[in-house]
Design a protein around this motif. Sequence first.
Motif, PDB file in Angstrom:
ATOM      1  N   UNK A 158       9.965 -15.176  -5.021  1.00 36.56           N
ATOM      2  CA  UNK A 158       9.427 -14.138  -4.132  1.00 36.56           C
ATOM      3  C   UNK A 158       8.586 -13.096  -4.852  1.00 36.56           C
ATOM      4  N   UNK A 159       8.099 -13.420  -6.058  1.00 34.62           N
ATOM      5  CA  UNK A 159       7.228 -12.508  -6.769  1.00 34.62           C
ATOM      6  C   UNK A 159       7.961 -11.448  -7.557  1.00 34.62           C
ATOM      7  N   UNK A 160       9.236 -11.700  -7.881  1.00 35.33           N
ATOM      8  CA  UNK A 160      10.017 -10.694  -8.602  1.00 35.33           C
ATOM      9  C   UNK A 160       9.540 -10.499 -10.037  1.00 35.33           C
ATOM     10  N   UNK A 161       8.737 -11.435 -10.554  1.00 35.78           N
ATOM     11  CA  UNK A 161       8.204 -11.271 -11.915  1.00 35.78           C
ATOM     12  C   UNK A 161       7.028 -10.303 -11.945  1.00 35.78           C
ATOM     13  N   UNK A 162       6.547  -9.904 -10.780  1.00 33.62           N
ATOM     14  CA  UNK A 162       5.465  -8.921 -10.691  1.00 33.62           C
ATOM     15  C   UNK A 162       6.043  -7.564 -10.333  1.00 33.62           C
ATOM     16  N   UNK A 163       5.336  -6.521 -10.715  1.00 33.62           N
ATOM     17  CA  UNK A 163       5.779  -5.172 -10.356  1.00 33.62           C
ATOM     18  C   UNK A 163       5.494  -4.914  -8.878  1.00 33.62           C
ATOM     19  N   UNK A 164       6.131  -3.883  -8.341  1.00 31.62           N
ATOM     20  CA  UNK A 164       5.927  -3.528  -6.934  1.00 31.62           C
ATOM     21  C   UNK A 164       4.461  -3.187  -6.678  1.00 31.62           C
ATOM     22  N   UNK A 165       3.847  -2.491  -7.642  1.00 32.28           N
ATOM     23  CA  UNK A 165       2.437  -2.127  -7.485  1.00 32.28           C
ATOM     24  C   UNK A 165       1.529  -3.336  -7.465  1.00 32.28           C
ATOM     25  N   UNK A 166       1.796  -4.301  -8.334  1.00 30.63           N
ATOM     26  CA  UNK A 166       0.983  -5.517  -8.375  1.00 30.63           C
ATOM     27  C   UNK A 166       1.099  -6.283  -7.061  1.00 30.63           C
ATOM     28  N   UNK A 167       2.306  -6.329  -6.518  1.00 29.61           N
ATOM     29  CA  UNK A 167       2.481  -7.020  -5.237  1.00 29.61           C
ATOM     30  C   UNK A 167       1.742  -6.288  -4.115  1.00 29.61           C
ATOM     31  N   UNK A 168       1.763  -4.961  -4.143  1.00 29.93           N
ATOM     32  CA  UNK A 168       1.045  -4.181  -3.135  1.00 29.93           C
ATOM     33  C   UNK A 168      -0.459  -4.445  -3.197  1.00 29.93           C
ATOM     34  N   UNK A 169      -0.987  -4.497  -4.404  1.00 34.73           N
ATOM     35  CA  UNK A 169      -2.424  -4.733  -4.564  1.00 34.73           C
ATOM     36  C   UNK A 169      -2.810  -6.141  -4.114  1.00 34.73           C
ATOM     37  N   UNK A 170      -1.962  -7.110  -4.380  1.00 34.93           N
ATOM     38  CA  UNK A 170      -2.230  -8.481  -3.923  1.00 34.93           C
ATOM     39  C   UNK A 170      -2.251  -8.524  -2.394  1.00 34.93           C
ATOM     40  N   UNK A 171      -1.312  -7.808  -1.764  1.00 35.83           N
ATOM     41  CA  UNK A 171      -1.277  -7.767  -0.300  1.00 35.83           C
ATOM     42  C   UNK A 171      -2.527  -7.091   0.260  1.00 35.83           C
ATOM     43  N   UNK A 172      -2.989  -6.054  -0.407  1.00 36.53           N
ATOM     44  CA  UNK A 172      -4.216  -5.385   0.031  1.00 36.53           C
ATOM     45  C   UNK A 172      -5.420  -6.308  -0.109  1.00 36.53           C
ATOM     46  N   UNK A 173      -5.487  -7.022  -1.232  1.00 37.74           N
ATOM     47  CA  UNK A 173      -6.602  -7.955  -1.445  1.00 37.74           C
ATOM     48  C   UNK A 173      -6.594  -9.044  -0.376  1.00 37.74           C
ATOM     49  N   UNK A 174      -5.420  -9.504  -0.015  1.00 37.88           N
ATOM     50  CA  UNK A 174      -5.295 -10.512   1.038  1.00 37.88           C
ATOM     51  C   UNK A 174      -5.866  -9.980   2.354  1.00 37.88           C
ATOM     52  N   UNK A 175      -5.535  -8.729   2.682  1.00 43.29           N
ATOM     53  CA  UNK A 175      -6.019  -8.140   3.933  1.00 43.29           C
ATOM     54  C   UNK A 175      -7.536  -7.989   3.931  1.00 43.29           C
ATOM     55  N   UNK A 176      -8.088  -7.584   2.787  1.00 40.18           N
ATOM     56  CA  UNK A 176      -9.549  -7.435   2.671  1.00 40.18           C
ATOM     57  C   UNK A 176     -10.225  -8.797   2.797  1.00 40.18           C
ATOM     58  N   UNK A 177      -9.646  -9.816   2.168  1.00 42.36           N
ATOM     59  CA  UNK A 177     -10.226 -11.156   2.193  1.00 42.36           C
ATOM     60  C   UNK A 177     -10.344 -11.687   3.619  1.00 42.36           C
ATOM     61  N   UNK A 178      -9.340 -11.415   4.446  1.00 41.55           N
ATOM     62  CA  UNK A 178      -9.362 -11.927   5.822  1.00 41.55           C
ATOM     63  C   UNK A 178     -10.002 -10.943   6.795  1.00 41.55           C
ATOM     64  N   UNK A 179     -10.668  -9.933   6.246  1.00 38.51           N
ATOM     65  CA  UNK A 179     -11.474  -9.001   7.044  1.00 38.51           C
ATOM     66  C   UNK A 179     -10.659  -8.358   8.165  1.00 38.51           C
ATOM     67  N   UNK A 180      -9.484  -7.825   7.801  1.00 43.10           N
ATOM     68  CA  UNK A 180      -8.649  -7.145   8.790  1.00 43.10           C
ATOM     69  C   UNK A 180      -9.346  -5.874   9.267  1.00 43.10           C
ATOM     70  N   UNK A 181      -9.255  -5.594  10.565  1.00 40.46           N
ATOM     71  CA  UNK A 181      -9.878  -4.408  11.138  1.00 40.46           C
ATOM     72  C   UNK A 181      -8.915  -3.226  11.194  1.00 40.46           C
ATOM     73  N   UNK A 182      -7.604  -3.540  11.131  1.00 40.23           N
ATOM     74  CA  UNK A 182      -6.576  -2.497  11.153  1.00 40.23           C
ATOM     75  C   UNK A 182      -5.667  -2.696   9.951  1.00 40.23           C
ATOM     76  N   UNK A 183      -5.489  -1.656   9.164  1.00 42.98           N
ATOM     77  CA  UNK A 183      -4.600  -1.683   8.006  1.00 42.98           C
ATOM     78  C   UNK A 183      -3.417  -0.769   8.277  1.00 42.98           C
ATOM     79  N   UNK A 184      -2.215  -1.292   8.069  1.00 39.09           N
ATOM     80  CA  UNK A 184      -1.008  -0.478   8.213  1.00 39.09           C
ATOM     81  C   UNK A 184      -0.200  -0.623   6.936  1.00 39.09           C
ATOM     82  N   UNK A 185       0.080   0.468   6.271  1.00 40.26           N
ATOM     83  CA  UNK A 185       0.862   0.444   5.041  1.00 40.26           C
ATOM     84  C   UNK A 185       2.159   1.214   5.261  1.00 40.26           C
ATOM     85  N   UNK A 186       3.277   0.506   5.170  1.00 40.68           N
ATOM     86  CA  UNK A 186       4.580   1.125   5.403  1.00 40.68           C
ATOM     87  C   UNK A 186       5.227   1.445   4.058  1.00 40.68           C
TER      88      UNK A 186
END
Length: 579
Positions: free
Chosen positions: A473-501
């Motif tokens: 589940x990505x435990x070898x990555x830091x929390x910040x690295x996982x957050x950035x990967x999730x953001x990159x994923x959202x940008x790649x799929x051209x999301x129009x709404x971003x929600x960060x909890x």
Amino acid sequence: MSPEKFLLMYAKRYWYLFLVGTLLSLILTILEVLPPRLMKTAIDAFLTGRGLSSADRFHGVVSIALAILGIRALSFLFGFASSYVTGYAGAKIVFLMRKDVFSHVISLPYSFFTRTPSGTITTRIVNDTQNIQEFFSSVVTSVIMDVLLLGAVIFSLVQISKELFGHVYYLLPLVAVSILLFRYFDRKAYRKVRTNLARLNAFLAEHIAGVSIIKILNLEKYKEKEFSKVSSDYYKSLMEQLYVFGIFRPLMDFLYFLGVSLIIWYGAKYVTNKTLGFGVLYAFVSYLDMFFRPLRDLSEKYDIIQNSMASSEKIVNLLKEKREFIGNPDGPRRIFKGFLRFENVWFSYNGNDWILRDVNLDFHPGKLYAIVGETGAGKSTLMSLINGLYVPQRGTIYIDNIPLLEYNLRFARKQIAAVPQDVLLFSGTILDNIRLFDETISENQVLEALERVHALDIIERLPGGIYYEIVERGTTLSAGERQLIALARAVLFDAKIFILDEATSNVDVITEMRIQESLRELSRERTVIMIAHRLSTVKDADEIVVVHEGRVVERGRHSDLLKKKGVYYKLYQIQFESV
């Protein structure tokens, strides 16, 4: 749908294989009942018969011995063919069943997963379907053969000697009553076994996933006792079932030896009086043993049957769960701007306690929003409603002035990027996780998305870069690295709404600055909403929404809300006075 109909529905798909298996069982039954008849002929006609020379006796016995050997060879071949055909049918059926069950599970609403332990779901898809495979592979044609064999044996017993059959026929009702009692108590016991096994699997899945918390809080001894209790319940249910087996099997043996004793008692008299040949007595005892053989195995087969019935019952109950409502299948699939509006929205998880109360909000593209409030105020619930994971009991949520539920949610969700506090990554590479295993997306597009969220240099420092293998589940990555990967994923799929909890609650200062900078750039073209506890992360937001006890009580910029000296001011004071 009953468990029986459920199993029959899948069996129908491969009816031709079961037909072949039944025909093979019929042939095996005929081959099985021939040897005692041949032995009867060998004894009465050649060994004890009169008027034959020694050579004739020898040739007759040898011929019958070769015939029996040939029959056993054919039994081996047809038995192998029967096992292969039924095993293949069972494997194919369970392959389809697992696909169907998994497909149904992932189509269930999010609320199902919040109330059902993951271990229970795993048990249904893996263990329960495996039990059903054993039923189709080992029991179906075996039961058919046993029924045919019992019928053929009873016919042979009557045909060989009605006199001997008259001394043992009353054992049949005793056998029938024993089977019915066994069936009742075994089914009752096996339901407990399956229930306790699911509890055990659920406990293990939950606590293995949370082993870090157990170690940090030094809960090993407490959890050992808790596991011992769950395991003990499972052990007790197994022992209850064992008692049922322990009575049934010896009872069948007792009835068998009772029958053999009666046959020998009366048969010896008939043989002595020469009204019955010894070969007939031998064949009758052989058929009696053949009659009880499947009954002795019934405990094992019925165990498998009950196992599969209990498993299919639980799978049927799982399949009865209503699929998730995905909006209008023919509705809009594209979000063009990302304008978001809540209109008189009320929501409750249990239908009684309102988490959100008469919420009216609007979020516009080109602005960075923040939602703040105390724990339990309803902030994260807003994110779940925007994604359509939950449906409000009252009010309407609009995107681009179209009700959310009028969209085809399967497509709309791809354009609503939700980045939770704990980002889940799948096994595979970083490349796979960003493009979600869609190989039509090029590596350059992924690298560009990482660049846009200021994460490319961080990912390139990892061994292999975007080809870095993610495990557990990505435990070898830091929390910040996982957050950035999730953001990159959202940008790649051209999301129009971003929600960060709470996306920045567990990251270091440098990574938080990267995320904040990325959000500021993304909010120029999209609707970006931050849900946060730490007010220091939302001071620069274009608009802050304050939620208190499920209601929107304040809106505005940081400086304006402080001047009001309302709920936001109190939260700000509490946080910064405690620092």
